[in-house]
Write an enzyme that holds these catalytic residues in place. Structure first.
Site: not given
Ligand code: LLP
Length: 435
Positions: A252, A295-297, A365
């Protein structure tokens, strides 16, 4: 020119071209086409090492850094994470399969998810996945059956909802009471499941997990969550003599997407969390569990950019100018889902003044299919190459084939060298599942 705080790996050359990992984006576009995700390996590795070194300073060898693979997953990132000797979290059979097929050591995998199917759990147990993060009672029942069938001891973390409300987009908050994830501390939900787990001979309760949300820019909710979890762990020891060997505090850690946005002070946050943990350890006179983070982001987010080609510029007099690019919500759905902010540059005109206001639109679209609305850019023309910065996390991993648009390729760059790590989908690929 690059007024960003976090532009590690990015620079501008004499031709006014954006350079990433030592590669001129003009060359990358010529070789690989657009839209194109480009990831800088050095930035990824430096973030991995930052977390490892910081945790080492705080906890000696008693920690794990677990990469949250949902942020960006392909075989090549697994190779990098394996090289850095980190662990990996997966949240579905698909993520698990990808990680296993990348020769990642199974014992270093954490399996998450609020609705793991029987087959997914079986896949995990059969392959000796290191830790299952149990989310609910139904899952525990299935797990028990599978453990007996394969005659295995399953290492378990119990996912807890600590009741912390993180200040982030409501779609990506997870720690509050009203959440689909985990067991709450109220009504002894978490306690009761612990008492069940320790009775089963096929289970080994290692500890607890919580994750309060994503893109959090302030350390206070992390500290609060750590305090609540340690208090729970302390009471378990005091009242039931139950030991906890691991506390996984989730991910996070927020990054900065815009020049004037500050990312979370990761070091300060982790130090504050450690201080709270040590206080609670003292208070309850218990051993420090292994502390894990996920942690990822913040590992891959800033490492990535997306390159697009401008197909048309539509000026609606007195209203707005639309610049349409050859990608959009299919390769980056974060604007349409969360209204996420991004910094966009004209990648081959980096030295020109940003004195026009334009809206950058995708090719789907949908009127909402925008990359960014009313942003400052230099004069943009058909054929220009735009780069959207900080797209390394939750862009490729959330990409879709809406409007039957093939998924873009991913290129890894490092020290002036580039290599394709995920191929561009073809029109042929799009029809492979139609009967
Ligand atoms: N651990 C668990 C259990 C998680 O659910 C997550 C993210 C993480 C770790 C990693 O969090 P990070 O360090 O990346 O913030 N699609 C959204 C983000 C969803 C995050 C889901 N869980 C977005 O694009 O913002």
């Amino acid at each position: 020119m690059l007024e960003m705080e976090n532009t590690e790996g990015l620079s501008v050359n004499d031709d006014g071209h954006l350079v990433i990992g030592g590669c001129d984006v003009a060359d990358l576009v010529k070789i690989y086409g657009t839209p194109l995700y480009v990831m800088d390996e050095e930035v990824i590795i430096s973030m991995c090492r930052f977390y490892i070194n910081t945790m080492k300073k705080l906890y000696g060898d008693n920690f794990n850094v677990i990469y949250a693979s949902k942020a960006f997953l392909c075989k090549e990132i697994v190779r990098i994470i394996k090289n850095e000797k980190m662990c990996i979290d997966v949240v579905s059979g698909g993520e698990l399969y990808t990680v296993l097929k990348s020769d990642f050591p199974a014992e270093k995998i954490y399996f998450h998810g609020n609705n793991k199917s029987f087959a997914e759990l079986e896949l995990a147990v059969k392959n000796n996945v290191g830790t299952i993060v149990v989310d609910n009672e139904d899952e525990l029942r299935n797990l028990s059956e599978i453990a007996q069938k394969f005659n295995k001891i399953i290492k378990i973390l119990v996912r807890v909802r600590p009741g912390v409300d993180a200040h982030t987009h409501s779609f990506i908050k997870t720690g509050q009471i009203d959440s689909k994830f985990g067991f709450s501390l109220e009504n002894d939900e978490a306690l009761n499941i612990v008492l069940k787990i320790i009775k089963e001979k096929n289970f080994q309760l290692n500890g607890f997990h919580c994750h309060i949300g994503s893109q959090i820019l302030d350390s206070a909710p992390f500290v609060k969550a750590a305090e609540i979890m340690m208090n729970f762990i302390g009471c378990l020891k005091k009242d039931f003599n139950i030991n906890t060997y691991e506390l996984n505090l989730g991910g996070g850690f927020g990054i900065s997407y815009l020049p004037d946005e500050k990312h979370l002070d990761y070091t300060e946050c982790l130090k504050n969390v450690q201080k709270t943990i040590l206080e609670q350890i003292d208070k309850f006179n218990i051993n420090c569990p292994k502390i894990s983070i996920e942690p990822g982001r913040s590992i891959v987010g800033q490492a990535g950019i997306t390159l697009y080609k401008v197909g048309n510029v539509k000026e609606i007099k007195g209203v707005r100018t639309y610049v349409s690019v050859d990608g959009g919500m299919t390769d980056n759905p974060r604007y349409i889902i969360y209204g996420s902010a991004y910094y966009v540059v004209n990648a081959l005109k980096m030295k020109e003044k940003r004195n026009c206001i334009v809206t950058i639109a995708g090719k789907c679209c949908e009127s909402g299919d925008l990359i960014q609305k009313d942003v400052k850019m230099c004069k943009t023309e058909v054929g220009d190459i735009l780069a959207v910065l900080c797209t390394g996390a939750y862009n490729y991993s959330m990409a879709s084939n809406y409007n039957k648009i093939p998924k873009a390729a991913v290129v890894m760059v490092k020290n002036g060298k580039h290599r394709l790590i995920v191929k561009r989908q073809t029109l042929y690929d799009l029809l492979q599942y139609d009967i």
